[in-house]
Write an enzyme that holds these catalytic residues in place. Structure first.
Site, PDB file in Angstrom:
ATOM      1  N   LYS A  37       0.831  -1.200   0.000  1.00  0.00           N
ATOM      2  CA  LYS A  37       0.000   0.000   0.000  1.00  0.00           C
ATOM      3  C   LYS A  37       0.867   1.253   0.000  1.00  0.00           C
ATOM      4  O   LYS A  37       1.695   1.471   0.888  1.00  0.00           O
ATOM      5  CB  LYS A  37      -0.904   0.011   1.236  1.00  0.00           C
ATOM      6  CG  LYS A  37      -1.894   1.165   1.232  1.00  0.00           C
ATOM      7  CD  LYS A  37      -2.872   1.041   2.357  1.00  0.00           C
ATOM      8  CE  LYS A  37      -2.380   1.603   3.647  1.00  0.00           C
ATOM      9  NZ  LYS A  37      -2.138   3.059   3.643  1.00  0.00           N
ATOM     10  N   ASP A  64      -3.432   4.304  -1.812  1.00  0.00           N
ATOM     11  CA  ASP A  64      -4.355   4.750  -0.756  1.00  0.00           C
ATOM     12  C   ASP A  64      -4.275   6.267  -0.606  1.00  0.00           C
ATOM     13  O   ASP A  64      -3.696   6.777   0.343  1.00  0.00           O
ATOM     14  CB  ASP A  64      -3.944   4.019   0.542  1.00  0.00           C
ATOM     15  CG  ASP A  64      -4.810   4.384   1.739  1.00  0.00           C
ATOM     16  OD1 ASP A  64      -5.968   4.764   1.546  1.00  0.00           O
ATOM     17  OD2 ASP A  64      -4.297   4.261   2.873  1.00  0.00           O
ATOM     18  N   LYS A  66      -7.117   8.212  -0.864  1.00  0.00           N
ATOM     19  CA  LYS A  66      -8.405   8.636  -0.282  1.00  0.00           C
ATOM     20  C   LYS A  66      -8.901   9.946  -0.898  1.00  0.00           C
ATOM     21  O   LYS A  66      -9.063  10.958  -0.198  1.00  0.00           O
ATOM     22  CB  LYS A  66      -8.299   8.792   1.230  1.00  0.00           C
ATOM     23  CG  LYS A  66      -7.857   7.520   1.958  1.00  0.00           C
ATOM     24  CD  LYS A  66      -7.920   7.709   3.458  1.00  0.00           C
ATOM     25  CE  LYS A  66      -7.464   6.505   4.235  1.00  0.00           C
ATOM     26  NZ  LYS A  66      -6.005   6.297   4.245  1.00  0.00           N
ATOM     27  N   ASP A  69     -13.058  15.272  -3.239  1.00  0.00           N
ATOM     28  CA  ASP A  69     -13.070  16.629  -3.784  1.00  0.00           C
ATOM     29  C   ASP A  69     -14.333  16.764  -4.635  1.00  0.00           C
ATOM     30  O   ASP A  69     -15.167  15.850  -4.669  1.00  0.00           O
ATOM     31  CB  ASP A  69     -11.778  16.854  -4.615  1.00  0.00           C
ATOM     32  CG  ASP A  69     -11.327  18.313  -4.598  1.00  0.00           C
ATOM     33  OD1 ASP A  69     -12.196  19.204  -4.779  1.00  0.00           O
ATOM     34  OD2 ASP A  69     -10.128  18.567  -4.438  1.00  0.00           O
ATOM     35  N   THR A 120     -10.602   3.890  10.617  1.00  0.00           N
ATOM     36  CA  THR A 120     -10.513   3.022  11.801  1.00  0.00           C
ATOM     37  C   THR A 120      -9.885   3.728  13.004  1.00  0.00           C
ATOM     38  O   THR A 120      -9.897   3.192  14.105  1.00  0.00           O
ATOM     39  CB  THR A 120      -9.712   1.750  11.461  1.00  0.00           C
ATOM     40  OG1 THR A 120      -8.606   2.107  10.630  1.00  0.00           O
ATOM     41  CG2 THR A 120     -10.560   0.745  10.723  1.00  0.00           C
ATOM     42  N   ARG A 213       2.178  -0.858  11.064  1.00  0.00           N
ATOM     43  CA  ARG A 213       3.138  -0.803  12.164  1.00  0.00           C
ATOM     44  C   ARG A 213       3.355  -2.134  12.874  1.00  0.00           C
ATOM     45  O   ARG A 213       4.422  -2.355  13.449  1.00  0.00           O
ATOM     46  CB  ARG A 213       2.718   0.293  13.151  1.00  0.00           C
ATOM     47  CG  ARG A 213       3.014   1.675  12.586  1.00  0.00           C
ATOM     48  CD  ARG A 213       2.231   2.760  13.263  1.00  0.00           C
ATOM     49  NE  ARG A 213       0.804   2.652  12.968  1.00  0.00           N
ATOM     50  CZ  ARG A 213      -0.093   3.531  13.371  1.00  0.00           C
ATOM     51  NH1 ARG A 213       0.280   4.562  14.090  1.00  0.00           N
ATOM     52  NH2 ARG A 213      -1.365   3.377  13.058  1.00  0.00           N
TER      53      ARG A 213
END
Ligand code: C5P
Length: 239
Positions: A37, A64, A66, A69, A120, A213
């Site tokens: 990603k 990714d 996102k 607009d 999330t 992570r």
């Protein structure tokens, strides 16, 4: 290596200060990870060239960014992104049907376009309190996911927690990408409020797990591979 399991795992390439460091991580882990990603951080630092470099490594890319607009801007941006031929890219479902259709129009079928529902990192109380949302969070997420489906998107990003409600209400072939995944012995970032283990997320119906992570935070290659093997083991119980 079980490819069916590998294909479910998407590693977030966050926190790299050079393309070489990111590519090094890809080479190290691509036998265990099916997709990588590229988020806002990596894309902002190194631009679209990083996507080509990843493709040259023979891996799939989830871009990714996102997008959110006005429809015309999203359409034009999607048209530009479509040239990168990534496997997936995403737009915020809260941008509305017209914006999501514009993304599809711009993309022209070159990539799957996925809708982001509610990040999330939001906890239910602060989400509803700060944004003045009266519905429960999962109902709100379902509304956004249905909107994404009606617009023609091929899937959503959501928390594994919401899948129980989403799965029965969306098409069989819908893609469900779930961040907020902790490893078998490691945890997702502390800012992730809705966190699941890999097997639990897949049991709930996740088609792809975004892990950052919990892997990248480990100190060395051996620990990262060991953790991914634990994740593969965990997933082999349910796949
Ligand atoms: O490090 P961690 O596993 O928490 O990383 C999660 C990744 O997934 C980050 O790159 C973050 O941008 C991304 N993401 C997310 N929530 C979403 C969509 C993407 O956390 N709804």
């Amino acid at each position: 290596m079980n490819e069916r399991i590998r294909d479910r795992i998407c590693l977030a390439l966050d926190g790299f200060d050079s393309t070489e460091a990111a590519l090094e991580r890809v080479r190290e882990l691509k036998s265990h990870v099916g997709m990588f990603k590229v988020g806002l951080e990596l894309y902002s630092a190194f631009g679209p060239g990083i996507v080509q470099m990843l493709h040259d490594e023979g891996v799939k890319v989830f871009l990714d960014l996102k997008l959110h607009d006005i429809p015309k801007t999203v359409e034009n941006t999607s048209r530009v992104l479509s040239r990168l031929k990534v496997a997936l890219f995403n737009v915020h479902a809260s941008g509305g049907t017209e914006m999501m259709r514009a993304a599809l129009e711009g993309c022209g079928g070159q990539s799957k376009v996925i809708g982001v529902t509610v990040l999330t990192s939001w906890a239910e109380t602060s989400f509803r309190g700060e944004l003045g949302v009266s519905q429960p969070l999962d109902t709100y997420v379902l509304g956004l996911a249905k909107l994404a489906e009606q617009a023609g998107l091929q899937g959503v990003v959501c928390s594994a927690q919401e899948l129980e409600l989403l799965k029965p209400n969306l098409p069989q072939d819908f893609v469900f990408i779930t961040p907020g995944i902790s490893g078998s012995s490691t945890r997702a970032g502390a800012d992730q409020k809705r966190v699941f283990t890999p097997a639990k997320a897949v049991m709930n119906g996740a088609t792809h797990l975004v892990i950052g992570r919990a892997i990248n935070g480990l100190p060395g290659a051996r620990q990262r591979i060991e953790e991914l093997e634990l994740i593969h083991g965990d997933l082999s119980r349910v796949l």
